[in-house]
Design an enzyme around this catalytic site. Structure first.
Site, short mmCIF file in Angstrom:
data_model
loop_
_atom_site.label_atom_id
_atom_site.label_comp_id
_atom_site.label_asym_id
_atom_site.label_seq_id
_atom_site.Cartn_x
_atom_site.Cartn_y
_atom_site.Cartn_z
N HIS A 298 0.94 -1.28 0.12
CA HIS A 298 -0.03 -0.05 -0.03
C HIS A 298 0.88 1.34 0.25
O HIS A 298 1.92 1.24 0.72
CB HIS A 298 -0.87 0.05 1.32
CG HIS A 298 -2.15 0.86 1.28
ND1 HIS A 298 -1.86 2.30 1.24
CD2 HIS A 298 -3.31 0.72 0.60
CE1 HIS A 298 -3.32 2.71 0.90
NE2 HIS A 298 -4.02 1.96 0.66
N ASP A 355 -7.92 -5.19 0.13
CA ASP A 355 -8.43 -6.19 -1.03
C ASP A 355 -8.02 -7.82 -0.79
O ASP A 355 -8.57 -8.67 -1.45
CB ASP A 355 -7.92 -5.62 -2.42
CG ASP A 355 -8.50 -4.36 -2.71
OD1 ASP A 355 -9.47 -4.13 -2.46
OD2 ASP A 355 -7.59 -3.75 -3.44
N1 ACO Z 1 4.31 -7.82 -4.70
C1 ACO Z 1 5.59 -7.69 -4.78
N2 ACO Z 1 6.30 -6.60 -4.63
C2 ACO Z 1 5.60 -5.65 -4.56
C3 ACO Z 1 4.31 -5.56 -4.20
C4 ACO Z 1 3.56 -6.54 -4.34
N3 ACO Z 1 2.21 -6.82 -4.21
N4 ACO Z 1 3.92 -4.28 -3.89
C5 ACO Z 1 4.92 -3.36 -3.96
N5 ACO Z 1 6.16 -4.37 -4.22
C6 ACO Z 1 7.44 -4.00 -4.23
C7 ACO Z 1 7.51 -3.16 -5.72
O1 ACO Z 1 8.20 -4.04 -6.74
C8 ACO Z 1 8.75 -1.99 -5.13
O2 ACO Z 1 10.13 -2.64 -5.27
P1 ACO Z 1 11.39 -1.71 -5.51
O3 ACO Z 1 11.47 -0.87 -4.38
O4 ACO Z 1 12.53 -2.85 -5.40
O5 ACO Z 1 11.33 -1.41 -6.95
C9 ACO Z 1 8.41 -1.64 -3.87
O6 ACO Z 1 7.52 -2.98 -3.14
C10 ACO Z 1 7.63 -0.45 -3.58
O7 ACO Z 1 6.29 -0.83 -4.54
P2 ACO Z 1 5.79 0.57 -5.44
O8 ACO Z 1 5.09 -0.12 -6.55
O9 ACO Z 1 6.93 1.47 -5.46
O10 ACO Z 1 4.79 1.07 -4.26
P3 ACO Z 1 3.60 2.07 -4.64
O11 ACO Z 1 3.28 2.69 -3.34
O12 ACO Z 1 3.86 2.82 -5.86
O13 ACO Z 1 2.53 1.28 -5.06
C11 ACO Z 1 0.69 -0.54 -4.63
C12 ACO Z 1 1.43 0.42 -4.03
C13 ACO Z 1 0.12 -0.24 -6.06
C14 ACO Z 1 -0.61 -0.89 -3.80
C15 ACO Z 1 1.65 -1.77 -4.90
O14 ACO Z 1 2.12 -2.31 -3.41
C16 ACO Z 1 0.86 -2.99 -5.72
O15 ACO Z 1 0.99 -3.04 -6.87
N6 ACO Z 1 0.28 -3.96 -4.82
C17 ACO Z 1 -0.45 -5.28 -5.45
C18 ACO Z 1 -1.81 -4.21 -5.95
C19 ACO Z 1 -2.72 -4.23 -4.88
O16 ACO Z 1 -3.13 -5.05 -4.03
N7 ACO Z 1 -3.46 -2.93 -5.07
C20 ACO Z 1 -4.54 -2.69 -3.97
C21 ACO Z 1 -3.81 -1.43 -3.37
S1 ACO Z 1 -5.18 -0.85 -2.04
C22 ACO Z 1 -6.39 0.08 -2.73
O17 ACO Z 1 -6.24 0.41 -3.87
C23 ACO Z 1 -7.56 -0.22 -2.26
#
Ligand code: ACO
Length: 419
Positions: A298, A355
């Site tokens: 998140h 979620d």
């Molecule tokens: N699985 C594996 N790795 C992950 C995940 C995941 N679910 N989420 C984040 N990471 C990693 C990224 O690859 C990144 O790694 P890095 O720093 O080595 O590049 C690091 O963790 C940070 O992730 P970002 O994508 O930069 O974080 P951001 O804040 O932009 O994104 C998000 C947050 C979109 C929720 C992300 O965690 C994600 O894609 N999760 C899966 C989708 C999801 O569950 N979305 C629902 C969110 S809640 C909502 O909207 C209600």
């Protein structure tokens, strides 16, 4: 008033610091470009406050979520309709106000008969989020912006659940079920989704409670992608229905609300693959795989998502009360256990989000997977409306970010025969 200093090209500039009621500190850079010629760059807006808002407070480090100051855990006992009032109007309604509010939400549930024809034009395979967005935008053709805003707010809240249920009925070829005025908001939704004209329907109080809880937990989450979209679109002066319709589209994406559908599809794939959680955790850590653990991570929560905790407990309780054994709940728990101990997830502070467990509950209610994000949208409606209304009351400027241009410098057009 405290200030922040910025040194740019050896010249010092001072900017005011704004502090929120919960101690959030922000440097007000609204005069930055005027004074220095420079802009800020914050791709994805992780460090940018886009507005001042008095609606929802989140402390991502401590896992706190409060609507108008009230902790989400205390609202578990409330009803969704009063939470909607709280978010939109800033305080809990008294008894008379609540009765009137519910009465209005009931009376405005019907769709204009002509709107039913819109559904005939959609293919049976249409995603219900596409139908919801189109239908919400279409409400503006019946209820123009010049009309009473409070009435349009009621219409939107009341009719969205009817639109959602009709889109499901359309997809399975069953007749539309009209709302019944003696039912509550949540009961009416269940009735319109699952009843058929041929027989009466008993609405399980367990499912009604679970639905109420799910809607409350999704009701607002400050400046998330879809809410920011609603504010962004509304800042141009676009009407409530048009702005919220854009919010529905933003929510649809799998990185946002669409994740609840993606989580169940992922859990099903893991179960079909023999339930090897570790393999999927390893895959999620490997960037080259392109796979992410859906329902994990998140932008704001870096400790735990309080909504996910509540939903995990609720999933256990509801499934036990209904006598359902869902193998996907076991897969979800197993996956969570392994991921929470894994160095990659611990280091990156990735925890289950709202979620992760919501889909298990929707499944228990008999809601099909492609309707999950619609359920999220129904819950988020009061938040979108509250933010749109707040933005209007604040007289917000049109939202118009700048950019750092990285394209070609001045170049000339060449006639086609010389290219
Ligand atoms: N699985 C594996 N790795 C992950 C995940 C995941 N679910 N989420 C984040 N990471 C990693 C990224 O690859 C990144 O790694 P890095 O720093 O080595 O590049 C690091 O963790 C940070 O992730 P970002 O994508 O930069 O974080 P951001 O804040 O932009 O994104 C998000 C947050 C979109 C929720 C992300 O965690 C994600 O894609 N999760 C899966 C989708 C999801 O569950 N979305 C629902 C969110 S809640 C909502 O909207 C209600």
């Amino acid at each position: 008033m405290s200030t922040a200093k910025l040194i740019l090209d050896g010249k010092e500039h001072e900017f005011p610091v704004v502090t929120g009621s919960e101690g959030e500190v922000a440097v007000d850079i609204s005069k930055l470009r005027e004074r220095t010629g420079a802009i800020t760059l914050d791709e994805g807006y992780g460090n940018t406050g886009s507005c001042r808002s008095a609606i929802t407070f989140i402390d991502g480090e401590q896992g706190i979520l409060r609507y108008r100051g009230i902790p989400i855990e205390e609202l578990e006992e409330a009803r969704f309709t009063e939470v909607a009032y709280l978010l939109i109007y800033g305080r809990l309604p008294n008894q008379t106000e609540l009765v009137e509010w519910r009465e209005k939400l009931t009376r405005h549930s019907l769709l204009h008969e002509d709107m039913k024809k819109f559904f005939e034009g959609f293919p049976a395979s249409a995603h219900p989020m596409a139908m919801l967005s189109a239908m919400v935008a279409s409400l503006s053709t019946y209820y123009p912006d010049t009309a009473d805003l409070d009435l349009n707010i009621v219409r939107l809240l009341a009719k969205a659940k009817t639109i959602a249920a009709f889109s499901y009925k359309k997809s399975i070829g069953q007749p539309f079920m009209y709302p019944l005025n003696h039912l509550s908001y949540t009961e009416n939704f269940v009735h319109m989704m699952f009843a058929v004209p041929a027989e009466p329907m008993h609405i399980s109080p367990v499912l009604d409670r679970a639905l109420n809880l799910l809607l409350i937990l999704h009701a607002d989450h400050e400046q998330n992608c879809s809410t920011s979209t609603v504010r962004m679109v509304g800042s141009s002066g676009a009407n409530l229905f048009a702005s919220v319709s854009a919010g529905v589209c933003a929510l649809w994406g799998p990185l946002h609300g669409g994740a609840n559908q993606a989580v169940i599809e992922m859990l099903e794939a893991i179960a079909a693959d023999g339930g090897n959680y570790r393999k999927y955790v390893e895959m999620a850590k490997d960037k080259a795989s392109g796979f992410r653990l859906m329902g994990f991570g998140h932008r704001v929560y870096k400790n735990f998502d309080p909504r996910s905790r509540i939903l995990k407990t609720a999933a256990d309780e509801v499934l036990a009360e209904l006598g359902i054994r869902d193998p996907l709940l076991e897969v979800a728990k197993g996956l969570e256990e392994i991921a929470l101990e894994d160095a990659y997830f611990v280091e990156k502070k990735l925890y289950p989000n709202v979620d992760f467990y919501s889909g298990i509950l929707y499944r228990a209610m008999g809601i099909p997977t492609n309707m999950f994000t619609v359920m999220f949208a129904l819950g988020r409606l009061p938040g979108w409306i509250a933010h749109w209304r707040e933005m209007r009351e604040q007289g917000a400027r049109i939202n118009r970010p700048r950019q750092v241009y990285t394209g070609p410098t001045r170049t000339s057009w060449v006639p086609v025969e010389r290219r």
